[in-house]
Design a protein around this motif. Structure first.
Motif, mmCIF file in Angstrom:
data_model
loop_
_atom_site.group_PDB
_atom_site.id
_atom_site.type_symbol
_atom_site.label_atom_id
_atom_site.label_comp_id
_atom_site.label_asym_id
_atom_site.label_seq_id
_atom_site.Cartn_x
_atom_site.Cartn_y
_atom_site.Cartn_z
ATOM 1 N N CYS A 75 0.808 -1.224 0.000
ATOM 2 C CA CYS A 75 0.000 0.000 0.000
ATOM 3 C C CYS A 75 0.840 1.271 0.000
ATOM 4 C CB CYS A 75 -0.945 0.001 1.189
ATOM 5 S SG CYS A 75 -0.116 -0.041 2.795
ATOM 6 N N VAL A 132 2.140 5.839 -2.420
ATOM 7 C CA VAL A 132 0.759 5.407 -2.320
ATOM 8 C C VAL A 132 0.136 5.486 -3.707
ATOM 9 C CG1 VAL A 132 -1.480 5.859 -1.240
ATOM 10 C CG2 VAL A 132 0.633 6.235 0.051
ATOM 11 N N GLU A 133 -0.679 4.515 -4.058
ATOM 12 C CA GLU A 133 -1.277 4.477 -5.392
ATOM 13 C C GLU A 133 -2.072 5.758 -5.653
ATOM 14 O OE1 GLU A 133 -3.765 1.347 -8.210
ATOM 15 O OE2 GLU A 133 -3.722 1.081 -6.029
ATOM 16 N N HIS A 158 3.196 1.645 -7.193
ATOM 17 C CA HIS A 158 2.964 1.864 -5.770
ATOM 18 C C HIS A 158 3.714 0.801 -4.966
ATOM 19 C CE1 HIS A 158 0.180 -1.552 -5.324
ATOM 20 N NE2 HIS A 158 -0.194 -1.257 -6.564
#
Length: 625
Positions: A75, A132-133, A158
């Motif tokens: 994440c 973070v995406e 990410h």
């Protein structure tokens, strides 16, 4: 350091209590958590797993001293989280309750202490780059505890990339305790493999010194996918010789794979226990394994097993070791009972199955070498090729085993004793369809040769019957009584007086086993009855063995605690001896009994009872394939 050179405080001087600086605190923590490069890799990979990564790549140089790089697709972290991640006792893996308290007994993540990153950063040069995406990537650096501000940094996709360089440069004394480059690299590989066993849904890769060491692709959920991952790590032979287990008892669920008893090793280095997905080392596992395999293996042989124990969080304390490599169970006896019963049930399901490596070992003893092109004759090797990994190596027999072995065969002094005139107990067209085939001959009054649909089976008649008698005795023991038969002429066994007294003191307990003994003057024991299953066995040899065993044991130990060993000794003495000629009907009856009896693939000493050779393997021996 001599006593006089130690710095001592005056007895009357007040002791000053000091608060250690953060750098010293982190280095102390690093000494507990990060004792070698493999420990740093473990912490970083566990962080990646907790971040939800499905692909993790680890790169090391110089065994991890020069470089450790862990890249994941989890994440990620934003710029505000990076500085906090490097603070001691800062973690995202514990949630407070409504009162603001943190429950350390309900931990479902790999890490939770918040010590790993600051500990590594206090003894090395570390950079963390994370994204973070949907956001930009940011990076932060920590050099021996000195931290920089987050800055924008390049990162494709990410996830997080952690680079650790010059590990322990800030504590050079620690470097003296590290092993060589190869040993440290192997420790890193073993750490990653252990984590990969528990997470077949995640892909793992290791690059060491510019070379790809291994790559494990993510596997689909389910037993088959898990077994494929274990086969990739432990070898294809493990998958061929492992039986699945699934046992549940109240709050605990045990799954995994256990190697059949004949698939064993001389070291206990392939026994793995995972508790709630966490690889741990626990004495409970070793004791439970010995108990579960006690009927099948010699004491110097060890099974190969991988066990996954999932249980309620409040039933186990994972907060008892800084490296989280040990756990404490709330009810150890409950867990041990689950492991023993689960393993025994799984091994029973294997039936008469023996390890495929037994046949490989036998074929390796007679594998033909490739001859020069001008001379195509085959030359047989006297020993297996060193390059071949032999999972099964016959254990060195003890004295009791040596007594049961037949004389070695010497072709120049003993005439062939093969018997080919074996009458068929079943129709010839159906008999080979049995798992162990139909008896075709008896060699040297010791070995039964049977034909199957696609090969041959060679059975050690004594070892096979020993297991059958033993399993029958165990069944009678569970039912509470072993039938006995009175000897037409009682046996008188001469023994030292101390052994006579030892046996007569336990006469009632032996009687419960079907063996009726009584004193017969000084230095002798009279045997009036023996277990019915004992048949025409060696009564004197049995009594002498039992006396010797009891002399070497704690005199307060009840025989009922050793029923398995006693029954095994009786089975060994009462089974068909090597050198006894059998009829065709007897041979086929023995084969059918083996097929219907659990654990008949190995005798009570852990040796295989039969070897199965496929026709294709035999054809290769003769150059037909």
């Amino acid at each position: 350091m001599s006593q006089s050179s130690r710095r001592a405080l005056p007895a009357t001087a007040p002791r000053i209590i000091r608060r250690l600086p953060a750098a010293a605190v982190n280095r102390i923590a690093a000494g507990e958590v990060i004792e070698r490069p493999a420990a740093a890799v473990k912490e970083l990979v566990e962080n990646a797993l907790d971040a939800g990564a499905t692909d993790i790549t680890v790169t090391v140089e110089d065994g991890g001293r020069t470089l450790i790089r862990v890249v994941d697709n989890g994440c990620g972290m934003g710029p505000d989280a990076l500085p906090v991640a490097l603070e001691r006792h800062a973690t995202s893996k514990l949630e407070p309750d409504d009162a603001g308290d943190y429950d350390l007994l309900h931990i479902g993540t790999m890490g939770f202490r918040g010590e790993a990153l600051p500990s590594i950063g206090s003894v090395a040069r570390m950079t963390i780059t994370s994204r973070v995406e949907g956001s930009d990537a940011w990076g932060i650096a920590c050099d021996a505890g000195d931290m920089t501000e987050p800055t924008p940094a390049p990162l494709a996709g990410h996830g997080t990339r952690v680079e650790v360089r010059d590990l322990f440069y800030a504590t050079p004394a620690r470097l003296k305790f590290l092993k060589g480059e190869r040993a440290e690299t192997m420790a890193v590989a073993a750490t990653i493999k252990a984590l990969a066993m528990a997470r077949p849904d995640v892909g793992f890769a290791l690059d060491a010194d510019g070379r790809r060491r291994f790559r494990y692709e993510a596997q689909p959920a389910g037993t088959d996918g898990h077994l494929q991952r274990l086969a990739a790590i432990m070898g294809g032979e493990f998958a061929e010789n492992a039986v699945p287990l699934d046992a549940e008892r109240e709050y605990a669920h045990l799954t995994g794979f256990a190697g059949v008893p004949t698939f064993n090793r001389g070291q206990a280095d392939r026994q793995y226990l995972f508790v709630n997905g966490r690889p741990v080392k626990d004495r409970l596992l070793m004791g439970a394994l010995r108990g579960a395999y006690a009927d099948f293996l010699a004491r110097d042989r060890h099974p190969q097993v991988v066990l996954f124990l999932d249980l309620a969080y409040d039933a186990v304390d994972v907060n008892v070791h800084p490296a989280k490599s040990e756990v404490r169970f709330r009810d150890s006896a409950h867990i041990r009972g689950l492991i023993v019963s689960g393993l025994r049930h799984a091994l029973s399901e294997a039936g008469h199955r023996a390890s495929t490596t037994v046949a490989s070992y036998a074929l390796g003893r007679a594998q033909p070498e490739a001859a020069p092109e001008r001379n195509r004759e085959f030359t047989y090797q006297a020993e297996p090729r060193p390059s071949v990994d032999r999972s099964y190596v016959p254990a060195r027999p003890d004295a009791a085993v040596l007594r049961e072995q037949s004389n070695p065969f010497r072709a120049q002094s003993i005439a062939p004793s093969a018997r080919a005139d074996v009458p068929q107990a079943e129709p010839a067209e159906d008999a080979p369809s049995y798992p162990l085939g139909a008896a075709r001959a008896q060699l040297h009054e010791t070995y039964i040769v049977a034909q199957t649909t696609d090969g041959i089976v060679i059975v050690d008649q004594h070892a096979a019957h020993e297991r059958l008698v033993y399993e029958d005795m165990k069944r009678h023991l569970e039912e509470g009584a072993i039938p006995s038969q009175r000897l037409l002429i009682p046996e008188v066994v001469d023994l030292p007086q101390d052994e006579v007294e030892t046996l007569t003191e336990r006469a009632e307990e032996f009687a419960a086993l079907g063996l009726h003994l009584e004193s017969f003057g000084d230095g002798a024991i009279l045997v009036r009855e023996v277990p019915t299953l004992f048949g025409q066995g060696d009564v004197k040899g049995l009594v002498r063995d039992l006396a010797a065993d009891l002399i070497n044991l704690d005199q307060g130990l009840a025989l009922k605690e050793r029923l398995g060993e006693i029954a095994g000794n009786m089975a060994c003495r009462g089974s068909i001896r090597a050198g006894r000629r059998l009829t065709g009907e007897e041979m086929n009856h023995l084969l059918r009994q083996m097929e219907a009896t659990p654990h008949s693939g190995q005798c009570n000493h852990g040796r295989p009872t039969y070897v199965e050779l496929k026709l294709a393997d035999i054809e290769r021996l003769f150059g037909r394939r």
